[in-house]
Design an enzyme around this catalytic site. Structure first.
Site, PDB file in Angstrom:
ATOM      1  N   ASP A   1     -69.344 -13.911 -15.844  1.00 19.65           N
ATOM      2  CA  ASP A   1     -68.327 -13.839 -14.802  1.00 19.65           C
ATOM      3  C   ASP A   1     -67.468 -12.581 -14.962  1.00 19.65           C
ATOM      4  OD1 ASP A   1     -66.970 -14.616 -12.509  1.00 19.65           O
ATOM      5  OD2 ASP A   1     -65.471 -15.784 -13.613  1.00 19.65           O
TER       6      ASP A   1
ATOM      7  N   LEU B   1     -82.478 -14.642 -29.929  1.00 16.50           N
ATOM      8  CA  LEU B   1     -82.844 -15.269 -31.201  1.00 16.50           C
ATOM      9  C   LEU B   1     -84.265 -15.787 -31.162  1.00 16.50           C
ATOM     10  CD1 LEU B   1     -82.070 -16.207 -34.039  1.00 16.50           C
ATOM     11  CD2 LEU B   1     -81.123 -18.295 -33.011  1.00 16.50           C
TER      12      LEU B   1
ATOM     13  N   HIS C   1     -66.624 -13.312  -9.846  1.00 18.07           N
ATOM     14  CA  HIS C   1     -66.384 -14.136  -8.651  1.00 18.07           C
ATOM     15  C   HIS C   1     -65.350 -13.511  -7.716  1.00 18.07           C
ATOM     16  CE1 HIS C   1     -63.090 -15.980 -11.216  1.00 18.07           C
ATOM     17  NE2 HIS C   1     -62.460 -15.924 -10.058  1.00 18.07           N
TER      18      HIS C   1
ATOM     19  N   SER D   1     -57.084 -14.189 -11.358  1.00 18.87           N
ATOM     20  CA  SER D   1     -58.446 -13.980 -11.838  1.00 18.87           C
ATOM     21  C   SER D   1     -58.717 -12.503 -12.049  1.00 18.87           C
ATOM     22  CB  SER D   1     -59.462 -14.534 -10.833  1.00 18.87           C
ATOM     23  OG  SER D   1     -59.495 -15.931 -10.887  1.00 18.87           O
TER      24      SER D   1
END
Length: 498
Positions: free
Chosen positions: A167, A300, A137, A244
């Site tokens: 992210d 899976l 982001h 971040s």
């Protein structure tokens, strides 16, 4: 978005207070007469309370996080991202007459203005060659990215890999010389324990590189809602806007997480921050180093359900734990490993599983081509299974189609469903047909309420098996469209205007 204290004083004061409390307690005993209340009886000797002590030596006074910071801070960088966005023109120019009158796009001086958007975040150099990890982001949609080191040198950067699902993004510093950069070694987030000390390093609010200290408050947070792979480290080290992409570091100076988000009502830190575990970061970095532009993860091939208290009671479990298998895709790794509907998966490679997000994380942090051991409760008996880790296959070509013809689907991108697409969009792997992959903002499809992951089942009574079926159906303009879609296990039918 996203820690030297006199540590000796804290420890010594705490130890002194604790020893004083213990000493005070040694002078009393508890007794109870038959049927009577509990009472305290004083002993003959009462130890004096020990007062808090000052540090006994210069070495105790100098206890500090400074050596860890000195090793790790040079590898934490600022990430500046810039993108140019086109502002929406005056709505009057939606009319073709006015567009022609003023010259195509609105005439000289009347074109839609461009606006430069800038964002500031942090990043971590994880390889001496200049490979940087940050949050997706932070650099999303960026036209230009620059990296600033803590010694104020600046470089341009290129994107090696973007992974919106975690992210995370991996960048490379551009340099004309074979320069070597300070980097942080990757730790093992599975070795963390609640209560461990940790440092958060980043650039909050753009004030400059900042270090804050706290503890690991919780592990395996799965209900945060930040990314597809929800399995976060929670810390009370102060993380703020601008942190971040910054580093969460352990007391050995190793990277254990990438700071990503905070819970806040004010926009500032209130001691609830979240970091992506470094074991997930490692997978993304290794694939970026290998030249991949996207991340391939093990599949899976089973539909899983969270175990509620009611389900746990019906299964005779002492508490809700594990994940229940609701369905198994034919020829999938789960099917080949003999996983069955009704099985309860309780551990992967010895790591306990409490919900579907935990299992998805454990699979996502393992390499394709390897194997994973599953501990399964089947009818009250423990069964051990081995799953071969394979990527989800594209059994049919995507055949991507961007709908341009006038219809409720205008502005939507649709693709044919396959296990790979189903895994990517988090839809039922047993579903087939056509799925909406993306929707343009402000398009008729967005106005109609379509979302990525919607499975198109029928349009005006006609089954939509392939993208070209939809292309054929939208060629004829209609005043009304009857559309049936599958969304989140529900079937929705709506009448939409043309």
């Amino acid at each position: 978005m996203k820690r030297q204290i006199a540590f000796a004083l804290l420890l010594i004061s705490f130890a002194a207070l604790a020893s004083g409390a213990m000493a005070a307690g040694q002078g009393e005993t508890l007794s109870r007469s038959a049927g009577g209340p509990l009472r305290v009886e004083a002993q003959a000797q009462i130890q004096p309370q020990v007062l808090p002590q000052v540090p006994a030596s210069a070495a105790e006074v100098k206890l500090s996080f400074a050596p860890i910071v000195a090793r790790t801070a040079p590898a934490v960088v600022n990430v500046y991202a810039q993108k140019t966005a086109q502002q929406r023109a005056n709505p009057i120019f939606d009319d073709p007459f006015f567009r022609r009158f003023f010259g195509g796009q609105g005439g000289p001086g009347l074109r839609a203005p461009e606006r430069v958007q800038r964002s500031l975040g942090s990043g971590v150099i994880v390889d001496p060659s200049g490979i940087v990890v940050t949050n997706f982001h932070v650099i999303e949609g960026a036209d230009e990215i620059r990296i600033a080191l803590n010694d104020r040198r600046e470089y341009e950067a290129e994107v090696l890999l973007r992974d919106q699902r975690t992210d995370l993004a991996v960048l490379r510093i551009k340099t004309d010389t074979k320069e070597t950069f300070a980097s942080i070694a990757l730790g093992n987030s599975d070795e963390l324990a609640v209560g461990d000390l940790a440092l958060a390093i980043g650039d909050p609010f753009g004030v400059g590189q900042t270090v804050t200290q706290g503890i690991i408050s919780a592990l395996a947070r799965t209900q945060v809602g930040i990314s597809d792979y929800q399995f976060f480290i929670q810390t009370d080290a102060a993380i703020n806007p601008g942190n971040s992409g910054g580093a969460l570091v352990d007391m050995a100076g190793r990277l254990v997480g990438i700071n990503s988000a905070i819970y806040s009502r004010s926009g500032g830190s209130i001691g609830i921050g979240f970091a992506i575990p470094v074991n997930m970061v490692r997978v993304v970095v290794e694939q970026a180093k290998g030249g991949s532009k996207s991340v391939r993860r093990p599949w899976l091939g089973a539909k899983l359900q969270r175990v509620t208290p009611d389900i746990a009671e019906s299964l005779g479990l002492p508490r809700p734990t594990g994940v229940l298998v609701q369905g198994v895709v034919a020829q999938s790794p789960a099917a080949k490993a003999d996983l069955k509907v009704g099985d309860l998966i309780v551990a992967v490679e010895g790591q306990a599983i409490d919900d579907p997000e935990s299992l998805n994380y454990r699979f996502a942090t393992r390499p394709i081509g390897g194997k994973a051991a599953l501990a399964v409760n089947r009818g009250g008996k423990e069964v051990n299974l081995v799953v071969v880790l394979e990527g989800a296959p594209e059994t049919v070509p995507r055949d991507e189609l961007v709908v341009r013809a006038r219809s409720p689907f205008t502005g939507a991108t649709v693709v044919n469903l396959s296990p790979a697409v189903a895994e990517e969009l988090k839809v039922d792997a047993n579903a087939s047909g056509v799925v909406i992959y993306d929707v343009d903002d402000n398009s008729p499809a967005a106005a109609a309420g379509f979302k990525p992951g919607d499975v198109l089942m029928e349009v005006n009574g006609e089954k939509v098996a392939r993208t070209r079926d939809l292309e054929q159906l939208v060629r004829t303009p209609l005043r009304a469209w009857r559309v049936t879609v599958g969304r989140g296990g529900r079937t929705i039918t709506a009448l939409l205007p043309g």
